[in-house]
Design an enzyme around this catalytic site. Structure first.
Site, PDB file in Angstrom:
ATOM      1  N   ASP A 125      -1.329   8.998   0.674  1.00 15.04           N
ATOM      2  CA  ASP A 125      -0.503   8.539   1.882  1.00 15.04           C
ATOM      3  C   ASP A 125      -0.127   7.249   1.374  1.00 15.04           C
ATOM      4  O   ASP A 125      -0.829   6.319   0.783  1.00 15.04           O
ATOM      5  CB  ASP A 125      -1.211   8.226   3.047  1.00 15.04           C
ATOM      6  CG  ASP A 125      -1.648   9.384   3.881  1.00 15.04           C
ATOM      7  OD1 ASP A 125      -1.476   9.739   4.937  1.00 15.04           O
ATOM      8  OD2 ASP A 125      -2.606  10.213   3.206  1.00 15.04           O
ATOM      9  N   TRP A 184       0.636   6.380  10.185  1.00 12.58           N
ATOM     10  CA  TRP A 184      -0.419   5.959  11.019  1.00 12.58           C
ATOM     11  C   TRP A 184      -1.150   4.454  10.723  1.00 12.58           C
ATOM     12  O   TRP A 184      -2.284   4.335  11.101  1.00 12.58           O
ATOM     13  CB  TRP A 184      -1.564   7.078  10.746  1.00 12.58           C
ATOM     14  CG  TRP A 184      -2.153   7.293   9.247  1.00 12.58           C
ATOM     15  CD1 TRP A 184      -1.421   8.222   8.483  1.00 12.58           C
ATOM     16  CD2 TRP A 184      -3.322   6.800   8.694  1.00 12.58           C
ATOM     17  NE1 TRP A 184      -2.261   8.394   7.582  1.00 12.58           N
ATOM     18  CE2 TRP A 184      -3.104   7.555   7.305  1.00 12.58           C
ATOM     19  CE3 TRP A 184      -4.376   5.927   9.032  1.00 12.58           C
ATOM     20  CZ2 TRP A 184      -4.276   7.208   6.433  1.00 12.58           C
ATOM     21  CZ3 TRP A 184      -5.097   5.737   8.140  1.00 12.58           C
ATOM     22  CH2 TRP A 184      -5.307   6.540   7.055  1.00 12.58           C
ATOM     23  N   ASP A 210      -2.913  13.581  -1.715  1.00 14.34           N
ATOM     24  CA  ASP A 210      -3.332  13.174  -0.460  1.00 14.34           C
ATOM     25  C   ASP A 210      -3.004  11.857  -0.499  1.00 14.34           C
ATOM     26  O   ASP A 210      -3.890  11.013   0.050  1.00 14.34           O
ATOM     27  CB  ASP A 210      -4.489  13.475   0.118  1.00 14.34           C
ATOM     28  CG  ASP A 210      -4.743  13.094   1.472  1.00 14.34           C
ATOM     29  OD1 ASP A 210      -3.741  12.856   2.221  1.00 14.34           O
ATOM     30  OD2 ASP A 210      -5.838  13.207   2.228  1.00 14.34           O
ATOM     31  N   ARG A 250      -2.351   3.716  -2.205  1.00 10.67           N
ATOM     32  CA  ARG A 250      -3.568   4.607  -2.443  1.00 10.67           C
ATOM     33  C   ARG A 250      -3.276   5.161  -3.731  1.00 10.67           C
ATOM     34  O   ARG A 250      -4.171   5.599  -4.213  1.00 10.67           O
ATOM     35  CB  ARG A 250      -3.356   5.640  -1.191  1.00 10.67           C
ATOM     36  CG  ARG A 250      -4.457   6.498  -1.033  1.00 10.67           C
ATOM     37  CD  ARG A 250      -4.330   6.970   0.193  1.00 10.67           C
ATOM     38  NE  ARG A 250      -5.207   8.075   0.509  1.00 10.67           N
ATOM     39  CZ  ARG A 250      -5.228   8.857   1.785  1.00 10.67           C
ATOM     40  NH1 ARG A 250      -4.958   8.262   2.724  1.00 10.67           N
ATOM     41  NH2 ARG A 250      -6.136   9.733   1.696  1.00 10.67           N
ATOM     42  N   THR A 275      -3.256   6.863  16.079  1.00  5.11           N
ATOM     43  CA  THR A 275      -4.369   5.905  15.945  1.00  5.11           C
ATOM     44  C   THR A 275      -3.888   4.358  15.731  1.00  5.11           C
ATOM     45  O   THR A 275      -4.789   3.687  15.722  1.00  5.11           O
ATOM     46  CB  THR A 275      -5.363   6.560  14.740  1.00  5.11           C
ATOM     47  OG1 THR A 275      -4.286   6.553  13.771  1.00  5.11           O
ATOM     48  CG2 THR A 275      -5.856   7.896  15.144  1.00  5.11           C
ATOM     49  N   ASN A 288       1.405  11.438   3.373  1.00  2.00           N
ATOM     50  CA  ASN A 288       1.487  12.557   2.556  1.00  2.00           C
ATOM     51  C   ASN A 288       2.163  13.533   2.969  1.00  2.00           C
ATOM     52  O   ASN A 288       2.206  13.844   4.182  1.00  2.00           O
ATOM     53  CB  ASN A 288       0.047  12.889   2.006  1.00  2.00           C
ATOM     54  CG  ASN A 288      -0.577  13.525   2.960  1.00  2.00           C
ATOM     55  OD1 ASN A 288      -1.276  12.644   4.091  1.00  2.00           O
ATOM     56  ND2 ASN A 288      -0.896  14.723   3.279  1.00  2.00           N
ATOM     57  N   GLY A 292      -1.307  13.092  11.761  1.00  2.00           N
ATOM     58  CA  GLY A 292      -1.237  14.571  12.019  1.00  2.00           C
ATOM     59  C   GLY A 292      -0.785  15.518  10.877  1.00  2.00           C
ATOM     60  O   GLY A 292      -0.679  16.775  10.934  1.00  2.00           O
ATOM     61  N   GLU A 318      -2.442  16.658   8.275  1.00  6.54           N
ATOM     62  CA  GLU A 318      -3.408  17.448   7.809  1.00  6.54           C
ATOM     63  C   GLU A 318      -3.222  18.707   9.026  1.00  6.54           C
ATOM     64  O   GLU A 318      -4.001  19.806   8.829  1.00  6.54           O
ATOM     65  CB  GLU A 318      -4.908  17.002   7.879  1.00  6.54           C
ATOM     66  CG  GLU A 318      -5.067  16.267   6.703  1.00  6.54           C
ATOM     67  CD  GLU A 318      -4.166  15.022   6.413  1.00  6.54           C
ATOM     68  OE1 GLU A 318      -4.060  14.235   7.450  1.00  6.54           O
ATOM     69  OE2 GLU A 318      -3.564  14.839   5.267  1.00  6.54           O
TER      70      GLU A 318
END
Lengths: 534, 271
Positions: free
Chosen positions: A306, A243, A304, A331, A177, A261, A193, A195
């Protein structure tokens, strides 16, 4: 002879009010290195290689910004939303949209020149929105990543696809993306990806042919350094997406890129260890992709968080010494300043409410508080999954010496449970519930000590990128649809406009025909603002 | 700066929302009848993960209902066959907070249904108590519930509280009992109590219909719609208070509560 004829034609055309759009000469490496020094252009995702998103333009000032008004709007007529930063080259704007749509527009009028839509396959596993964040450019070619994990090269003037190569197999959960980054003759791309149980990497392709040049595995394989930080076979689906587009320093010849992550996201019981090089910033040799240094922000992450933010590069006087710094609003809620030549941590401090760690210890590791792991019955932690900030681009103004970021003040109850990996199934191993609605803010941070200098509160936690200009302006956006301008020194709000949709993209600016434009995508509409004509 | 809003924009927004929710369903991938993944242990595991991550916020991590309905009772408001539950998840439920799709693939929806089937309480839901006719009287009687002062059912009633025309399709018995006894526990978006203080010293208390960084839209106790520029006023939110009074046992005894809830559960009106 031909050249001269062209020159005569050009002069004649200009005399009759014809405005030349794309000329035959493509974008050169020198132009890419200059970045925003040419204010008629926007040539990189982050404006320049350093990721400062700081334009030298000064027509729009704190004194007149309140007079900004919409000059044109472009509606995509698609579902979804913009997360992309457009490129502007010789009067033409190149912008990507949802589901790998793309357009070339007249940057003066918003009128479409060409359009593209990819025929995407069924069976993709897309975690978090069918979005795209923009093109890269070299010569007369544009480059775009796709949701089915391909890299495409386009002819800039027609939108024709020149080559199409698979980065990896979308059936294994890979998607892409982010906007690519051009480094010399290579197109550097990140992947998404985590997840869906991918093993993350950063790839480089030859810009002329699409041939793979190198791959850096975020999750090391057997025999590689860092492999020992993964329990058993957990590395095979260890996540580590990449990403958001990184940055590049020509002098150190290093590419700096944030990594995502580890997987599964909220349960770490089956992947004991630090899980290198997830949630890190990695410095890679630009020619070989070989790791030169790294810093892991969140070892063995189970929230999570990232580290897929833009590493911003600048020269900064710290303690009386000019340092080549890398600044990173993470984050996980902490802001970090590094010496980017070797990764030495120079400053770190939370920039939002952060309850999972007391501080960053002198050895660079976070002092993690006990009892902050996600649990079967829920554990309250700040920040929430979406984080103190996220993919939205920050900005840095060398004049004020301040770093500007869209910050989020949200806490959550984290649930985590054991989950076996199954190909094609969401590999999250948990859930979160916000503990309160929270709020957002534009925050200005002093990178020399990582302290917050000022803030302007947003009613809703927000996800818009930031733009800085030499005239001491900062532009940002909120989730309620406002694009806003602030005084870069004081944080005073000077202008706002309601676009009608939550903002996930970052504003850009460029100068054409003596007028400075500010452009931002909101929802599926692109707005161009300027001062009234003289 | 105070501006009186026309109602048309709000009506338009509602009309758009209804139109989106009424969009035609995608055809189902499988043939007649049941869940292609029914009883499949892997699907049940996957469904559990999806359910707890995506559905549990409203229906409860144990699926026994919170804002959303109880999914273990066997009382499926919109049809209890696999295909009917599939349609409910895929299309959402008009007039309730249940959204369409949840970004789930068809296979994921079937996995969630396979998991939900493992939670069914033996014997199903206990029969509902109370008398709906009496409950309706309590709802409208000014000296009893007086609910109609603030809530509409069909074309009758007030505007300060959520429209209850389809509330029976959206709430379990337990959720309704909780919302009547303790209304401040979950205050729906658009119904939080706020006070707006103007520079001239005027204070307006009402419902926050919307707010952003620069403006706030309010419905007053007199049902007027007002808009304020936030630079001109001070906005105080009472996030732990609902304009709806808490109906304790002193105001509605258990039998009256059961009657009222029975009536509310019967409201499955205009889509």
């Amino acid at each position: 002879m031909m050249k001269r004829l062209c020159g005569v034609w050009l002069v004649a055309a200009l005399a009759f009010g014809v405005r030349v759009l794309a000329q035959s000469q493509g974008v050169t490496h020198e132009q890419l290195y200059k970045g925003l020094a040419d204010p008629a252009s926007w040539l990189h995702y982050s404006g320049d290689y350093g990721g400062m998103r700081h334009s030298p333009l000064t027509q729009i000032t704190p004194a007149n910004v309140s007079r900004l008004s919409v000059q044109w709007a472009f509606q995509t007529n698609t579902l979804g939303k913009f997360e992309a930063t457009p490129l502007v080259i010789n009067g033409v704007m190149y912008i990507t949209g949802p589901n790998n749509t793309a357009w070339a527009l007249d940057a003066r009028t918003g009128r479409q020149i060409w359009t593209y839509r990819r025929n995407l396959p069924d069976g993709m596993n897309i975690c978090c929105g069918r979005v795209n964040r923009g093109f890269a450019v070299l010569g007369d070619r544009l480059f775009m990543n796709t949701l089915d994990a391909h890299l495409l090269a386009f002819d800039m003037k027609t939108g024709a696809v020149l080559w199409d190569v698979a980065i990896d197999d979308y059936k294994l959960g890979y998607s892409a993306t982010s906007a690519p980054l051009i480094v010399k003759d290579k197109v550097v791309v990140g992947i998404a990806g985590a997840e869906y149980g991918i093993r993350g990497f950063i790839d480089a392709f030859d810009a002329a042919t699409g041939t793979k040049a190198w791959r850096f595995w975020v999750v090391p394989g057997p025999g590689e350094k860092g492999f020992e930080t993964w329990e058993g076979d957990s590395w095979k689906n260890g996540g580590g997406s990449t990403w958001v587009t990184g940055t590049y320093d020509r002098n150190t010849n290093l590419i700096y890129w944030g990594t995502g992550n580890p997987g599964p996201d909220l349960y770490g019981g089956d992947r004991d260890g630090d899980n290198l090089y997830t949630d890190s910033v990695v410095a890679l040799d630009a020619d070989t992709g070989v790791l030169q240094w790294y810093y892991q922000f969140t070892p063995h992450d189970t929230h999570d968080w990232d580290a897929t933010q833009v590493p911003v590069l600048a020269e900064k006087v710290i303690g009386g010494v000019t340092k080549k710094v890398l600044m990173f609003a993470n984050r996980n809620g902490f802001f970090y300043t590094f010496d980017r030549t070797d990764g030495t941590l120079l400053a770190s401090r939370p920039f939002v409410k952060t309850t999972w760690a007391e501080r960053i210890n002198p050895d660079g590791r976070p002092a993690v508080k006990p009892g902050t792991e996600p649990s079967e019955n829920g554990t309250d932690v700040c920040p929430d999954i979406t984080g103190g900030t996220n993919f939205m681009s920050p900005a840095y103004n060398p004049k004020t010496g301040l770093f500007y970021v869209t910050a989020r003040e949200v806490c959550a109850t984290y649930f985590g449970w054991e989950q076996e990996f199954v190909q094609g199934e969401y590999f999250f191993a948990g859930a979160q519930q916000r503990t309160a609605r929270g709020y957002g803010a534009m925050r200005a941070i002093d990178p020399s000590n990582a302290g917050v200098k000022w803030e302007f509160k947003y009613y809703t936690p927000s996800m818009a990128g930031v733009l800085s200009t030499e005239s001491n302006l900062i532009f940002g956006g909120d989730m309620d649809g406002n694009i806003m301008a602030f005084d870069a020194t004081s944080g005073k709000n000077l202008w706002h406009f309601q676009t009608g949709s939550g903002i996930f993209a970052a504003p850009i600016t460029y100068m054409l025909d003596g007028r400075q434009y500010v452009v931002l995508g909101a929802g599926t509409t692109l707005y161009a603002f300027a001062l009234p004509p003289p | 700066m105070l501006r009186v809003l026309a109602g048309s924009r709000l009506v338009f927004a509602w009309a758009v929302a209804v139109a989106v929710c009424n969009a035609p369903a995608h055809p189902l991938a499988q043939g007649a009848g049941g869940n292609p993944r029914a009883g499949d242990a892997k699907a049940i595991d996957a469904g559990k993960n999806i359910y707890r991550g995506r559905c549990g916020v409203c229906h409860g991590i144990d699926a026994k209902g919170y804002r959303g309905s109880d999914l273990t009772s066997g009382d499926w408001m919109h049809g209890g066959s696999d295909t009917q539950i599939f349609r409910t998840i895929q299309n959402g439920v008009t007039g309730t907070e249940m959204p369409a799709g949840g970004n789930l693939s068809e296979d994921e929806i079937w996995a969630v249904i396979a998991y939900l089937r493992t939670l069914a309480v033996p014997g199903g839901a206990p029969p509902e108590r109370g008398d709906a006719t009496k409950g309706e009287q309590t709802f409208w009687a000014k000296d009893r519930g007086n609910c109609g002062q603030c809530h509409m059912v069909g074309a009758r009633g007030g505007r300060l509280g959520p429209n209850l025309t389809r509330i029976g399709a959206a709430r379990s018995v337990a959720a309704l009992e909780r919302e009547i006894r303790r209304p401040a526990e979950v205050i729906p978006v658009g119904y939080e109590t706020i006070t707006v203080a103007t520079k001239s010293g005027r204070k307006i208390r009402g419902l926050r219909k919307n707010e952003d960084t620069f403006s706030v839209q309010v419905m007053t106790g007199a049902e007027d719609l007002l808009s304020f520029d936030k630079k001109d006023v001070e906005v105080t939110a009472e996030s732990d208070r609902s304009l709806m009074p808490a109906y304790g046992a002193d105001r509605l005894n258990d039998a009256e509560l059961a009657d009222l809830v029975r009536y509310l559960r019967s409201l499955r009106g205009t889509r």
